[in-house]
Structures are given as structure tokens and as C-alpha cells.
Motif scaffolding. Structure first.
Motif, PDB file in Angstrom:
ATOM      1  N   SER A   1      32.093-114.642  39.038  1.00  0.00           N
ATOM      2  CA  SER A   1      32.410-115.356  40.284  1.00  0.00           C
ATOM      3  C   SER A   1      32.681-114.341  41.384  1.00  0.00           C
ATOM      4  O   SER A   1      33.834-113.989  41.656  1.00  0.00           O
ATOM      5  CB  SER A   1      33.611-116.284  40.065  1.00  0.00           C
ATOM      6  N   ARG A   2      31.629-113.895  42.039  1.00  0.00           N
ATOM      7  CA  ARG A   2      31.727-112.794  43.004  1.00  0.00           C
ATOM      8  C   ARG A   2      31.449-113.204  44.439  1.00  0.00           C
ATOM      9  O   ARG A   2      31.745-112.443  45.363  1.00  0.00           O
ATOM     10  CB  ARG A   2      30.745-111.686  42.606  1.00  0.00           C
ATOM     11  N   VAL A   3      30.819-114.344  44.639  1.00  0.00           N
ATOM     12  CA  VAL A   3      30.512-114.798  45.999  1.00  0.00           C
ATOM     13  C   VAL A   3      31.684-115.643  46.499  1.00  0.00           C
ATOM     14  O   VAL A   3      32.151-116.541  45.802  1.00  0.00           O
ATOM     15  CB  VAL A   3      29.202-115.602  46.025  1.00  0.00           C
ATOM     16  N   ASP A   4      32.152-115.351  47.717  1.00  0.00           N
ATOM     17  CA  ASP A   4      33.376-115.988  48.211  1.00  0.00           C
ATOM     18  C   ASP A   4      33.148-117.454  48.554  1.00  0.00           C
ATOM     19  O   ASP A   4      32.022-117.911  48.794  1.00  0.00           O
ATOM     20  CB  ASP A   4      33.889-115.229  49.430  1.00  0.00           C
ATOM     21  N   GLY A   5      34.241-118.202  48.578  1.00  0.00           N
ATOM     22  CA  GLY A   5      34.184-119.637  48.805  1.00  0.00           C
ATOM     23  C   GLY A   5      33.597-120.007  50.156  1.00  0.00           C
ATOM     24  O   GLY A   5      32.893-121.017  50.286  1.00  0.00           O
TER      25      GLY A   5
ATOM     26  N   TYR B   1      28.184-116.862  40.858  1.00  0.00           N
ATOM     27  CA  TYR B   1      29.255-117.851  40.996  1.00  0.00           C
ATOM     28  C   TYR B   1      29.261-118.686  39.724  1.00  0.00           C
ATOM     29  O   TYR B   1      28.227-118.889  39.085  1.00  0.00           O
ATOM     30  CB  TYR B   1      28.989-118.696  42.250  1.00  0.00           C
TER      31      TYR B   1
ATOM     32  N   SER C   1      25.951-109.821  49.200  1.00  0.00           N
ATOM     33  CA  SER C   1      27.230-109.108  49.097  1.00  0.00           C
ATOM     34  C   SER C   1      27.678-108.641  50.473  1.00  0.00           C
ATOM     35  O   SER C   1      26.854-108.330  51.349  1.00  0.00           O
ATOM     36  CB  SER C   1      27.086-107.897  48.175  1.00  0.00           C
TER      37      SER C   1
ATOM     38  N   ARG D   1      27.178-106.957  55.475  1.00  0.00           N
ATOM     39  CA  ARG D   1      26.556-107.957  54.619  1.00  0.00           C
ATOM     40  C   ARG D   1      25.069-107.671  54.422  1.00  0.00           C
ATOM     41  O   ARG D   1      24.386-107.227  55.343  1.00  0.00           O
ATOM     42  CB  ARG D   1      26.712-109.350  55.232  1.00  0.00           C
TER      43      ARG D   1
ATOM     44  N   THR E   1      31.251-118.457  51.802  1.00  0.00           N
ATOM     45  CA  THR E   1      29.793-118.337  51.733  1.00  0.00           C
ATOM     46  C   THR E   1      29.204-119.503  50.949  1.00  0.00           C
ATOM     47  O   THR E   1      28.128-120.014  51.286  1.00  0.00           O
ATOM     48  CB  THR E   1      29.396-116.996  51.104  1.00  0.00           C
TER      49      THR E   1
ATOM     50  N   GLY F   1      31.386-105.997  47.749  1.00  0.00           N
ATOM     51  CA  GLY F   1      32.115-107.156  47.260  1.00  0.00           C
ATOM     52  C   GLY F   1      31.488-107.835  46.057  1.00  0.00           C
ATOM     53  O   GLY F   1      32.179-108.528  45.321  1.00  0.00           O
ATOM     54  N   ASN F   2      30.181-107.669  45.854  1.00  0.00           N
ATOM     55  CA  ASN F   2      29.507-108.288  44.708  1.00  0.00           C
ATOM     56  C   ASN F   2      28.895-107.183  43.852  1.00  0.00           C
ATOM     57  O   ASN F   2      27.723-106.826  44.011  1.00  0.00           O
ATOM     58  CB  ASN F   2      28.422-109.264  45.172  1.00  0.00           C
TER      59      ASN F   2
END
Length: 376
Positions: free
Chosen positions: A111-115, A101, A22, A44, A117, A26-27
Motif C-alpha cells: 500500500s504505497r500510493v496515498d489516499g 495499493y 510515485s 512526481r 491520489t 514515496g513508492n
């Protein structure tokens, strides 16, 4: 954390490790699993749970002191290059990694991990899979949480009864005045909530997320009460109740349809458990909406049939949904959720809502089943 249980689940799923990653907050799922929700994190971090051996926490040096003791080793970084190096070393030798994800963003709650990453990890040669089977370990309740939920449910019922008694004594009360009665009653039961209860009269009940105002109840109008609360640190209960003043023939017909949809959904879940299999979230939604469509109300459905219950009123576990999302997750023992079909027509809306807890032998409905609109 029950590390042996998590690692056993990783092996069962054929996954080499679970990467809880995260940026700050964010997660929220990673924070929930690691009990970090109370921390003010701004950098992070990554926590790797391998299927064998020690976990590893990778965090920024200035935030290391914020993290509570977690199983395994720690490594800190200062720069972005240090983060990438630490992450690469932690993942070396692993092939298949689970994280928060879902392909295609099919279930936004997960779906919490960004594209970016995801691109980074795939660039390391990793195969990425969704962590939803692992998250189920943290979304199910034990006996303590169930008892706290039941106490919260009793508080909701008491508040609902106070509000109905107040309306009968003060039929010209405003929505906000009734809301104040609900809030006072919930607080008297030592319950907390993320947002005050919803009260909607007449045409306002056709808006599932109405904000109570100064409207007064008129003859021939419905009352929709929607309230949710929990003990501090506990899990939520959630309840919707319908009342009405005067003749309400159309509303009564619509309510009988949503009550039938609710009962069919409950029957379906119980039947699947008797057959020895767990129903999927989208299957239950299809059953309930199928009833409403057959009754002629399909065009007036505005939301899914139900949502997961947890420490948040809309928990992150499986939902009864094939409308807003396609929720393919199984309803396994230990989960709790609402069943709340509703229809929203021009001039009024009706909804019925109950809470369900899944025992190994099948579902328990933990809140009252409303059979007809309560007359005022």
C-alpha cells in the motif's frame, strides 16, 4: 523490462493498464520495478504500462534527464495543472487500472500510493485494483540470483561457526564482541548488510529486535545469533542460530516446539506443491502458529512465521503472515522466503530460521536446519 510478458499478465488479469506512480521515493515498489532506486527524484512521475501499445512516462521537466531509457514515449510537465492534464490524457479510454495499493491497507508492503491520489484516480472514473499479481513477475528469482543467494548463505554459516568458536574460547565475551566477530567474518566473505547482526544473551533473547550491548553470557543462558547479508547488488540470505551455556531445560523444550513448527510449515508447502497448488502466505503462518499454540506457547508468539527475501532482507514479495497482516498472496515458483517461528518468554527467547527457494517441483531449504540448541 520484458514488456510483452508484463502486457500478457495485464491481459490475463483483465486490467487495462498498470500505473507506476510515485512522488520522489514515496513508492519504492515503482522504483524497484523500473530500476530507479539509485536516482535522486524529488518530483512526481507516472509510468503507464497499457495492456496494448506503447508505455508512457510522465515526469517533471527538470528531472527528465535523470530517467534512463524506458520503453515507450515521454511527456514532461512543469505545473500541477500540467501533471493532471498529462495524467488524464494518458489514462483516457482506460477503465481498470492496477497500482500499488491494497484495499484497507491490508498489506502495508504493497500500500504505497496515498489516499489523495486514489481519490483523484477514482474521480476520473477509474476502477482501481492491486498490482500484486504483476509485482510477482519482479519478485521471483532466476538462476543467477539463486546462486548469489546460496553464496551469501554459505557466508552466513561460516560467520555463525566463527562466532560459536569464539564464544567457546571466550565464554565471558560481550554481545558486542560476538557481533564484531560476525561482522568481520561477513566482510571477509565480501558480503554486505543493511544493519549489523543481532546477538542476544539470556533475557535479551526475549526481545526479537534487541540491540547488542555489554552484557556477558551467564551460566544457564541462551545465545541468539541473527545474521543476514548479500553480495553487493545481490539478494539476501538470512539465518538465526541458537546456542546456550549450562542447563537449559525450559529453553530446550521451547526450541523443540519452534523446530516442530518450522518443519510443519515446510511440510505443508511441499505437500501443497505435490498437490499441484501454490500455498498462500497466511496459510503457512497458520500451520506454524497452530503447532506453537498446541504446544502451549501461543501467548509467546511475537511475530509472523516468515518474510520474503529480495534485494532487501525484508523483500516486498509474499510473507508467511496471518498475525501482523493477512498475506493472501500465493507462494509461486521463483520466490524465496524465510521460515522463522520463535517464542519469547520471560527470561529468554528461542527462534529457528531457515531460507527457502521455490522450484517448480517444490521447496529447497538453502540454509542448515538446526535440530537442537548448540552447547557452548
Amino acid at each position: 523490462m520484458d514488456l510483452p510478458r508484463v502486457q500478457e499478465a495485464l491481459r490475463e488479469e483483465g486490467v487495462d493498464g498498470w500505473l507506476l506512480l510515485s512522488f520522489g521515493r514515496g513508492n519504492p515498489l515503482a522504483l524497484e520495478v523500473l530500476s530507479l532506486g539509485h536516482l535522486h527524484l524529488t518530483r512526481r512521475f507516472a509510468y503507464l504500462l497499457p495492456k496494448e501499445g506503447e508505455p508512457l512516462l510522465l515526469c517533471h521537466a527538470i528531472e527528465e534527464s535523470l530517467f534512463p531509457p524506458l520503453p515507450g514515449r515521454r511527456r514532461t510537465y512543469h505545473s500541477w495543472q500540467g501533471f493532471l492534464e498529462g495524467l488524464s490524457q494518458a489514462l483516457r479510454g482506460l477503465r481498470r487500472i492496477a497500482l500499488e495499493y491494497v484495499p484497507g491497507g491490508q498489506i502495508p508492503y504493497l500500500s504505497r500510493v496515498d489516499g489523495g491520489t486514489l481519490d483523484l484516480l477514482r474521480g476520473m472514473g477509474l476502477e482501481l485494483v492491486s498490482s500484486w499479481p504483476l509485482l510477482l513477475l519482479f519478485q521471483t528469482w532466476g538462476e543467477e540470483k539463486l546462486q548469489r543467494h546460496r553464496r551469501a548463505a554459505r557466508g552466513l554459516v561460516a560467520a555463525k561457526e566463527e562466532a560459536l568458536a569464539f564464544l567457546k574460547a571466550h565464554p565471558r565475551a560481550t554481545e558486542r564482541e560476538v557481533q564484531a566477530v560476525l561482522v568481520s567474518s561477513l566482510r571477509a566473505s565480501s558480503l554486505v548488510f543493511d544493519h549489523p547482526p543481532m546477538v542476544a544473551f539470556g533475557p535479551n533473547a526475549a526481545n526479537p529486535h534487541h540491540e547488542p550491548g555489554e552484557k556477558r553470557l551467564e551460566e544457564g543462558e541462551v545465545v541468539l545469533l541473527d545474521l543476514w547479508a548479500k553480495e553487493p547488488g545481490g539478494v539476501y540470505a538470512d539465518l538465526t542460530w541458537m546456542a546456550g551455556l549450562g542447563p537449559l531445560e525450559a529453553a530446550h523444550r521451547a526450541f523443540q516446539a519452534v523446530a516442530k513448527a518450522r518443519d510443519e510449515a515446510l511440510r505443508f508447502v511441499a505437500e501443497r506443491y505435490r498437490e499441484g497448488r501454490f500455498p498462500l502466505g497466511f496459510e503457512v503462518d497458520r500451520v506454524a502458529r497452530g503447532v506453537l499454540e498446541a504446544e502451549g506457547y501461543g501467548a509467546y508468539v511475537r511475530h509472523r512465521t516468515g518474510h520474503n527475501l529480495g534485494e532487501e532482507v525484508h523483500g516486498s514479495g509474499p510473507h508467511l503472515d496471518d498475525l501482523e497482516t493477512h498475506d493472501f498472496r500465493p507462494l509461486v515458483p521463483g520466490l524465496a522466503f524465510t521460515v522463522e517461528p520463535g517464542v519469547y518468554l520471560p527470561g529468554f527467547g528461542v527462534r529457528t530460521e531457515v531460507d527457502v527457494y521455490l522450484h517448480r517441483e517444490g521447496p529447497e531449504v538453502t540454509t542448515p536446519l538446526q535440530r537442537e540448541i548448540t552447547p557452548l
